[in-house]
Write a protein that holds these residues in place. Sequence first.
Motif, mmCIF file in Angstrom:
data_model
loop_
_atom_site.group_PDB
_atom_site.id
_atom_site.type_symbol
_atom_site.label_atom_id
_atom_site.label_comp_id
_atom_site.label_asym_id
_atom_site.label_seq_id
_atom_site.Cartn_x
_atom_site.Cartn_y
_atom_site.Cartn_z
ATOM 1 N N GLN A 269 0.824 -1.206 0.000
ATOM 2 C CA GLN A 269 0.000 0.000 0.000
ATOM 3 C C GLN A 269 0.869 1.271 0.000
ATOM 4 O OE1 GLN A 269 -2.673 -0.361 3.326
ATOM 5 N NE2 GLN A 269 -3.927 -1.933 2.350
ATOM 6 N N ILE A 270 1.714 1.368 -1.012
ATOM 7 C CA ILE A 270 2.590 2.533 -1.157
ATOM 8 C C ILE A 270 1.848 3.608 -1.940
ATOM 9 C CG2 ILE A 270 4.794 3.351 -2.043
ATOM 10 C CD1 ILE A 270 5.798 0.453 -1.831
ATOM 11 N N SER A 271 1.722 4.766 -1.346
ATOM 12 C CA SER A 271 1.006 5.859 -2.002
ATOM 13 C C SER A 271 1.881 6.482 -3.091
ATOM 14 C CB SER A 271 0.605 6.920 -0.979
ATOM 15 O OG SER A 271 1.755 7.432 -0.328
ATOM 16 N N GLU A 272 1.264 7.345 -3.890
ATOM 17 C CA GLU A 272 2.002 8.036 -4.941
ATOM 18 C C GLU A 272 3.036 8.990 -4.324
ATOM 19 O OE1 GLU A 272 1.914 7.606 -8.174
ATOM 20 O OE2 GLU A 272 0.381 6.040 -8.054
ATOM 21 N N ILE A 273 4.208 9.032 -4.920
ATOM 22 C CA ILE A 273 5.285 9.876 -4.418
ATOM 23 C C ILE A 273 5.772 10.761 -5.565
ATOM 24 C CG2 ILE A 273 7.538 9.926 -3.278
ATOM 25 C CD1 ILE A 273 7.033 7.079 -2.351
ATOM 26 N N HIS A 274 5.912 12.058 -5.300
ATOM 27 C CA HIS A 274 6.330 13.006 -6.330
ATOM 28 C C HIS A 274 7.521 13.818 -5.820
ATOM 29 C CE1 HIS A 274 2.629 12.135 -8.562
ATOM 30 N NE2 HIS A 274 1.997 12.220 -7.403
ATOM 31 N N LEU A 275 8.333 14.298 -6.751
ATOM 32 C CA LEU A 275 9.498 15.100 -6.368
ATOM 33 C C LEU A 275 9.084 16.366 -5.635
ATOM 34 C CD1 LEU A 275 11.831 14.823 -9.511
ATOM 35 C CD2 LEU A 275 12.197 13.830 -7.239
ATOM 36 N N SER A 276 7.922 16.889 -5.952
ATOM 37 C CA SER A 276 7.456 18.100 -5.278
ATOM 38 C C SER A 276 7.121 17.858 -3.813
ATOM 39 C CB SER A 276 6.232 18.660 -6.002
ATOM 40 O OG SER A 276 5.182 17.691 -6.035
ATOM 41 N N ASP A 277 7.057 16.588 -3.388
ATOM 42 C CA ASP A 277 6.771 16.280 -1.986
ATOM 43 C C ASP A 277 7.972 16.539 -1.080
ATOM 44 O OD1 ASP A 277 4.290 15.417 -2.811
ATOM 45 O OD2 ASP A 277 4.868 13.304 -2.932
ATOM 46 N N PHE A 278 9.161 16.711 -1.664
ATOM 47 C CA PHE A 278 10.384 16.822 -0.866
ATOM 48 C C PHE A 278 10.944 18.241 -0.923
ATOM 49 C CE2 PHE A 278 10.332 12.525 -2.827
ATOM 50 C CZ PHE A 278 10.050 11.801 -1.685
ATOM 51 N N GLN A 279 11.446 18.686 0.236
ATOM 52 C CA GLN A 279 12.168 19.944 0.318
ATOM 53 C C GLN A 279 13.647 19.625 0.537
ATOM 54 O OE1 GLN A 279 10.900 23.039 -0.082
ATOM 55 N NE2 GLN A 279 8.880 22.136 -0.495
ATOM 56 N N LEU A 280 14.499 20.252 -0.258
ATOM 57 C CA LEU A 280 15.928 20.005 -0.136
ATOM 58 C C LEU A 280 16.465 20.723 1.103
ATOM 59 C CD1 LEU A 280 18.380 18.708 -1.660
ATOM 60 C CD2 LEU A 280 18.824 21.022 -2.525
#
Length: 478
Positions: A269-280
């Motif tokens: 049950q892995i949800s969708e993951i996007h690059l915009s979800d992360f802050q550098l």
Amino acid sequence: MKTTFAVSALVLTLSGCAVGPDFKRPALPENSGYSEGAHATQTPVAAGIAQHFNDNAAISADWWQLFQSPALNQLVKTALDNSPTIDAAHARFDQAQAVLDADYGALYPQVTANLGAQRQKPTSIRFGTIGTSNAYNLYSGSIGVSYAIDIFGYSRRALERDQASLTNQHMQLRAAQLTLTANVINSAFQIASLTAQIDATQAIIQNQQNLIGLAQQQYKAGLIANSDVLSLQSQIATTQALLPPLQQRLGQTRHLLATYLGATPANAQISEIHLSDFQLPVELPLSLPTDLVHQRPDILASEAQLTAANAQVGVSTAALYPHVSLNASFGQNSLKLASLFDPVNNLWSLAANLAQPIFDGGTLKAQQRQAQAAYRESLANYKLTLLNAFSQVADVLGALQHDAESLAIQQQAAQTAEQAGKLVDLRYQAGKASYIDLLNAQRQTQQSQLAVIQAQTQRLQDTAALFTALGGGWWSKP
């Protein structure tokens, strides 16, 4: 009385010593830095961000929260709670703890209680004559005490070895947690990257399909040749061929992440993951090299192995010396159970034993040489672990610099390709550019977009790699 006092004093004096070498941590490399020259205090600016290195700054135990992604935080928590790898490391730690607890018993007297009852009939033949014999019952009860005097430190060196083995398993557990955390984070970044690359490729395909509709209309109107339409169809097919490998890699990465989470791919049950979800993270800690040896679990585990090997040299050395033990027992024997505890049936004994190996065919000496060689091997492994750790930190510091440079270049290339593509499209609509020019511009735009996504992902991954290379901050949280 004087003799007894002298012997007792000698035993107490000798019991305080332990033969064999005491452990000393090897010296650190002389250079206090990770690489040649002074390291940069910050990375170049890319995507509007320059990352800063703060010397000797504290590292949070939950350092992955710096990426400010609730989904990532939950993935790490689930993995640490459910991974069989962590469960196995916990079990090995518990085994080492049990071994240490068991061997502590060697420092204390061993007390044994015995109760027995038997019925027997002796033979009637005694000294060549035949007599009569009757069956009888024999009841017995006793308490025995034995104590091995650890004069030369055999037991204490063994405990030192077991304690080092426990420390090693503790650090192995920490290393397993750190490795699992890094794998989960890298998998999440990779999933986000592949998702972005698939989305970008699908957008390019959609644009190309819109163009081919226009091209077909122009062909029917006699404005372009059929070869232009075929070239565009070929380009669409080439772009579409990029999707299956990306989708396959995405599926494999999700399946791998499910394994890290301790679940099957169907149940993860892995949800969708996007690059915009992360802050550098902008502020990055950088531990001093002298602190790194006290932080990284692999270095501490290797040091514990070295400590255990050193203690084993002491164990093998102590085996060459005399072994002294004291034994005492008190009990009763009786033919009748009712009178078993009568004073007349008391039995007791006191004994002292000294055993000194004299000839064993060279076994003990060979075991000592083996322990010494094992120590040299552990020392070499410790030095190699230390060198690899310093090299890894240096590699990551260099990678972060190059990641920022690469991302800045790729973003500039993508902007240039996009502007060039728009100009070629205008020229094409004005009849001043061919379909080949248009296709080449689209191909360049596609490649630059994918390169930007990959550069962004690499920057995130190398940032996480820095925290991993520094040990992950496990010591800052119980």
